[in-house]
Design a protein around this motif. Structure first.
Motif, PDB file in Angstrom:
ATOM      1  N   THR A 283       2.883   3.683 -14.222  1.00  0.00           N
ATOM      2  CA  THR A 283       3.978   2.794 -13.823  1.00  0.00           C
ATOM      3  C   THR A 283       3.785   2.379 -12.366  1.00  0.00           C
ATOM      4  OG1 THR A 283       5.457   3.927 -15.340  1.00  0.00           O
ATOM      5  CG2 THR A 283       6.473   2.569 -13.639  1.00  0.00           C
ATOM      6  N   VAL A 284       3.784   1.090 -12.155  1.00  0.00           N
ATOM      7  CA  VAL A 284       3.721   0.528 -10.799  1.00  0.00           C
ATOM      8  C   VAL A 284       4.738  -0.597 -10.716  1.00  0.00           C
ATOM      9  CG1 VAL A 284       1.279   1.082 -10.422  1.00  0.00           C
ATOM     10  CG2 VAL A 284       1.890  -1.121 -11.366  1.00  0.00           C
TER      11      VAL A 284
ATOM     12  N   GLY B  28       0.828  -1.207   0.000  1.00  0.00           N
ATOM     13  CA  GLY B  28       0.000   0.000   0.000  1.00  0.00           C
ATOM     14  C   GLY B  28       0.860   1.254   0.000  1.00  0.00           C
ATOM     15  N   GLY B  29       1.970   1.207   0.726  1.00  0.00           N
ATOM     16  CA  GLY B  29       2.901   2.330   0.732  1.00  0.00           C
ATOM     17  C   GLY B  29       3.477   2.592  -0.646  1.00  0.00           C
ATOM     18  N   GLU B  30       3.832   1.530  -1.347  1.00  0.00           N
ATOM     19  CA  GLU B  30       4.326   1.683  -2.723  1.00  0.00           C
ATOM     20  C   GLU B  30       3.280   2.386  -3.584  1.00  0.00           C
ATOM     21  OE1 GLU B  30       5.440  -1.982  -4.593  1.00  0.00           O
ATOM     22  OE2 GLU B  30       7.234  -2.215  -3.372  1.00  0.00           O
ATOM     23  N   LEU B  31       2.032   1.946  -3.452  1.00  0.00           N
ATOM     24  CA  LEU B  31       0.958   2.553  -4.248  1.00  0.00           C
ATOM     25  C   LEU B  31       0.759   4.019  -3.874  1.00  0.00           C
ATOM     26  CD1 LEU B  31      -1.604  -0.383  -4.184  1.00  0.00           C
ATOM     27  CD2 LEU B  31      -0.359   0.451  -6.198  1.00  0.00           C
ATOM     28  N   ALA B  32       0.846   4.335  -2.588  1.00  0.00           N
ATOM     29  CA  ALA B  32       0.610   5.702  -2.116  1.00  0.00           C
ATOM     30  C   ALA B  32       1.743   6.648  -2.511  1.00  0.00           C
ATOM     31  CB  ALA B  32       0.421   5.709  -0.601  1.00  0.00           C
TER      32      ALA B  32
ATOM     33  N   ARG C 132      -7.052  -4.903  -9.675  1.00  0.00           N
ATOM     34  CA  ARG C 132      -6.960  -3.433  -9.635  1.00  0.00           C
ATOM     35  C   ARG C 132      -5.545  -2.957  -9.956  1.00  0.00           C
ATOM     36  NH1 ARG C 132     -12.146  -1.129  -9.416  1.00  0.00           N
ATOM     37  NH2 ARG C 132     -13.218  -1.981  -7.615  1.00  0.00           N
ATOM     38  N   ILE C 133      -4.548  -3.648  -9.428  1.00  0.00           N
ATOM     39  CA  ILE C 133      -3.167  -3.246  -9.694  1.00  0.00           C
ATOM     40  C   ILE C 133      -2.808  -3.506 -11.158  1.00  0.00           C
ATOM     41  CG2 ILE C 133      -0.742  -3.799  -9.182  1.00  0.00           C
ATOM     42  CD1 ILE C 133      -1.558  -3.947  -6.235  1.00  0.00           C
ATOM     43  N   VAL C 134      -3.276  -4.605 -11.710  1.00  0.00           N
ATOM     44  CA  VAL C 134      -3.035  -4.881 -13.129  1.00  0.00           C
ATOM     45  C   VAL C 134      -3.691  -3.794 -13.985  1.00  0.00           C
ATOM     46  CG1 VAL C 134      -3.571  -6.485 -15.012  1.00  0.00           C
ATOM     47  CG2 VAL C 134      -2.696  -7.362 -12.828  1.00  0.00           C
TER      48      VAL C 134
END
Length: 190
Positions: free
Chosen positions: A146-147, A74-78, A137-139
Motif C-alpha cells: 500500500t502506497v 520520499g518521506g511518505e515512502l520511507a 517504480r512507485i506503480v
C-alpha cells in the motif's frame, strides 16, 4: 531544531539491508528502496537544474517547491505507513494550474522535440526522464504494498511540468526548441 544526525555512518547497512523510518528493515534492493532511490536521484538532478538558474528566474521558486514536494514524497515512502500522506489532491491541482499557466504562453506543439536547446532545457528533459522512472517504480511498488496512489499521480504531473518548463527554457534569450528530424525509411522514395 534538534540535530537529526549525530553520526553519519552507522554500519547498519553493511550487510545489504536498510531501515525505513518506521523502524522495519528491508533489503536495499526492495522495491520501496528502489522508488526512494529514484525519487532522491530526481531531487538531486532538480538541484543541479536549480543551481543553473538565476535568483530572478521565474521558474526557480516553483522548482524549489517541487524539490520540497519530492522530499515529502520520499518521506511518505520511507515512513511506509498508508495513513501518513503529504502529497494530496490539492498539491496536484496546484501543479496542474502551474502547467496550464506555463503552457498557455507557448505556441502549440506541432512536432516532436528533442532534449536540448540549452543547458537548462536539457536538464529539464533529463529530470523528466528520471521522473518517469520514479513513477514506474512507485506503480510497481503499489502492486505489492500500500502506497499513496497520489504519489504516482504527482510524479506523472511533475514530468509534464518538466516537459513544459524545458520548452520555456529552450526559448529563452532567443533560443529555439530542437525539433526531431526523422530519417525516411530505406523503402520509401524521397
Amino acid at each position: 531544531m534538534a540535530n537529526r544526525l549525530t553520526k553519519i555512518y552507522t554500519r547498519t547497512g553493511d550487510k545489504g539491508t536498510t531501515s525505513l523510518a518506521n523502524g522495519s528493515k528491508v533489503n536495499k534492493y526492495h522495491p520501496r528502496i528502489e522508488a526512494l532511490g529514484d525519487t532522491d536521484e530526481l531531487n538531486c538532478l532538480l538541484g543541479v537544474l536549480i543551481a543553473e538558474l538565476t535568483a530572478q528566474e521565474p521558474l526557480r521558486k516553483l522548482l524549489l517547491q517541487c524539490q520540497n514536494d519530492l522530499f515529502d514524497l520520499g518521506g511518505e515512502l520511507a515512513v511506509a505507513d498508508p495513513g501518513y500522506t503529504v502529497i494530496t489532491n490539492d498539491v496536484i491541482t496546484q501543479m496542474e494550474r502551474e502547467i496550464d499557466s506555463l503552457n498557455s504562453q507557448l505556441p502549440p506543439l506541432k512536432e516532436f522535440i528533442l532534449p536540448g536547446g540549452n543547458r537548462a532545457a536539457a536538464l529539464c528533459h533529463q529530470a523528466r526522464s528520471v521522473c518517469r522512472r520514479a513513477e514506474r517504480r512507485i506503480v510497481e511498488l503499489a502492486h505489492q504494498e500500500t502506497v499513496n496512489q497520489l504519489s504516482a499521480t504527482y510524479l506523472n504531473r511533475f514530468s509534464d511540468l518538466l516537459f513544459v518548463a524545458a520548452r520555456v527554457f529552450a526559448r529563452q534569450n532567443g533560443g529555439e526548441e530542437v525539433l526531431w528530424q526523422p530519417r525516411k525509411p530505406d523503402n520509401q522514395s524521397s
